[in-house]
Write a protein that holds these residues in place. Structure first.
Motif, mmCIF file in Angstrom:
data_model
loop_
_atom_site.group_PDB
_atom_site.id
_atom_site.type_symbol
_atom_site.label_atom_id
_atom_site.label_comp_id
_atom_site.label_asym_id
_atom_site.label_seq_id
_atom_site.Cartn_x
_atom_site.Cartn_y
_atom_site.Cartn_z
ATOM 1 N N TRP A 15 -49.723 22.432 -30.960
ATOM 2 C CA TRP A 15 -49.343 23.222 -32.122
ATOM 3 C C TRP A 15 -50.226 22.790 -33.284
ATOM 4 N N GLU A 16 -51.104 23.681 -33.721
ATOM 5 C CA GLU A 16 -51.997 23.402 -34.829
ATOM 6 C C GLU A 16 -51.468 24.042 -36.113
ATOM 7 N N LEU A 17 -51.607 23.327 -37.213
ATOM 8 C CA LEU A 17 -51.107 23.764 -38.519
ATOM 9 C C LEU A 17 -49.583 23.902 -38.516
ATOM 10 N N TYR A 18 -48.938 22.958 -37.879
ATOM 11 C CA TYR A 18 -47.475 22.905 -37.823
ATOM 12 C C TYR A 18 -46.924 22.622 -39.231
ATOM 13 N N SER A 55 -50.247 18.995 -34.791
ATOM 14 C CA SER A 55 -51.151 18.772 -35.911
ATOM 15 C C SER A 55 -50.626 19.526 -37.128
ATOM 16 N N PRO A 56 -50.098 18.831 -38.134
ATOM 17 C CA PRO A 56 -49.538 19.502 -39.315
ATOM 18 C C PRO A 56 -50.623 20.126 -40.190
ATOM 19 N N LYS A 57 -50.211 20.989 -41.087
ATOM 20 C CA LYS A 57 -51.126 21.578 -42.058
ATOM 21 C C LYS A 57 -51.678 20.471 -42.956
ATOM 22 N N LEU A 109 -46.267 12.289 -26.634
ATOM 23 C CA LEU A 109 -46.221 13.048 -27.876
ATOM 24 C C LEU A 109 -47.236 12.472 -28.855
ATOM 25 N N LEU A 110 -48.250 13.257 -29.190
ATOM 26 C CA LEU A 110 -49.275 12.837 -30.133
ATOM 27 C C LEU A 110 -49.118 13.626 -31.415
ATOM 28 N N PHE A 111 -49.215 12.935 -32.529
ATOM 29 C CA PHE A 111 -48.991 13.562 -33.836
ATOM 30 C C PHE A 111 -50.095 13.144 -34.780
ATOM 31 N N ASP A 112 -50.809 14.121 -35.312
ATOM 32 C CA ASP A 112 -51.912 13.855 -36.222
ATOM 33 C C ASP A 112 -51.381 13.693 -37.639
ATOM 34 N N CYS A 113 -51.332 12.468 -38.104
ATOM 35 C CA CYS A 113 -50.785 12.191 -39.437
ATOM 36 C C CYS A 113 -51.885 11.950 -40.471
ATOM 37 N N GLN A 114 -53.116 12.208 -40.136
ATOM 38 C CA GLN A 114 -54.211 11.957 -41.079
ATOM 39 C C GLN A 114 -54.245 13.028 -42.180
#
Length: 223
Positions: free
Chosen positions: A160-163, A189-191, A218-223
């Motif tokens: 999920w991109e731009l979550y 990957s959050p916005k 579960l991988l989460f992009d927090c950068q």
């Protein structure tokens, strides 16, 4: 020599009137790319061998088009509506890779249908490719009516991109994590506009969710 690849792009209005559009009849077609932000219609028939399709259109009715893509294995979709997207009873029996754009209102309803009608789905990618085409309506997300045995059982990768972490998005993500019993990787990957605190809150919410697959990373992009 039969047509194997077809690419249609229409980014400006060349004609005026309701009779402007495309009619596709290509029995040997293997790949279809169509991007049309102005056309009035696109009818397709007799395309039994298409294995890859990218459809990004603003048609109000795509039944003829998507109903002809039941042989597709890789499908990328961006539609303005989930209503009449494809005929009832349509099964995408070969679909293994689905990418769905979340810019359209009620996109989650189309996702629900596709989950139910794609029994071999292995890769699911959700991303917002465009700016919101209309404000999201205040409607609840409804889980698949019939949680048939094996629903999402082949899904291995979920991205999920731009979550954004909205209530509807959380419900969709939690449902997939719960019912994808063979899921190997879930990448969120959050916005970029989300604050670090918001990103950590999203991660916390999804990390605490029960998962149908004990081996899911579960991988989460927090950068």
């Amino acid at each position: 020599m039969s047509l194997k690849t077809l690419s249609l792009q229409k980014s400006s209005q060349a004609f005026e009137g309701d009779d402007d559009g495309f009619l596709i009849d290509a029995p040997k077609l293997r790949r279809l790319d169509i991007e049309d932000y102005w056309g009035c219609f696109c009818f397709a028939e007799n395309m039994p061998e298409v294995v890859e399709a990218n459809v990004d259109v603003i048609y109000k009715n795509t039944e003829k088009l998507l109903g002809s893509l039941t042989s597709v294995k890789r499908l990328s979709l961006c539609l303005i509506t989930s209503e009449a997207a494809y005929p009832a009873g349509t099964i995408f029996s070969q679909l293994v890779h689905l990418e769905l754009c979340t810019c359209a209102p009620r996109w989650w309803e189309l996702l629900t249908r596709l989950i139910e009608d794609s029994p071999k789905l292995r890769v699911l990618v959700l991303r917002q490719k465009h700016s919101r085409r209309a404000p999201s309506p205040r409607a609840i997300w409804k889980q698949p009516v019939s949680l048939r045995k094996g629903l999402l059982s082949d899904l291995e990768i979920f991205k999920w991109e731009l979550y954004e972490g909205s209530q509807k998005q959380k419900e969709v993500a939690i449902f997939i994590l719960k019912h994808a019993t063979r899921l190997k990787l879930a990448y969120i990957s959050p916005k970029s506009t989300s604050t670090l605190l918001e990103k950590h809150e999203m991660l916390k919410e999804l990390s605490c969710t029960s998962r149908g697959s004990t081996s899911c990373e579960l991988l989460f992009d927090c950068q």
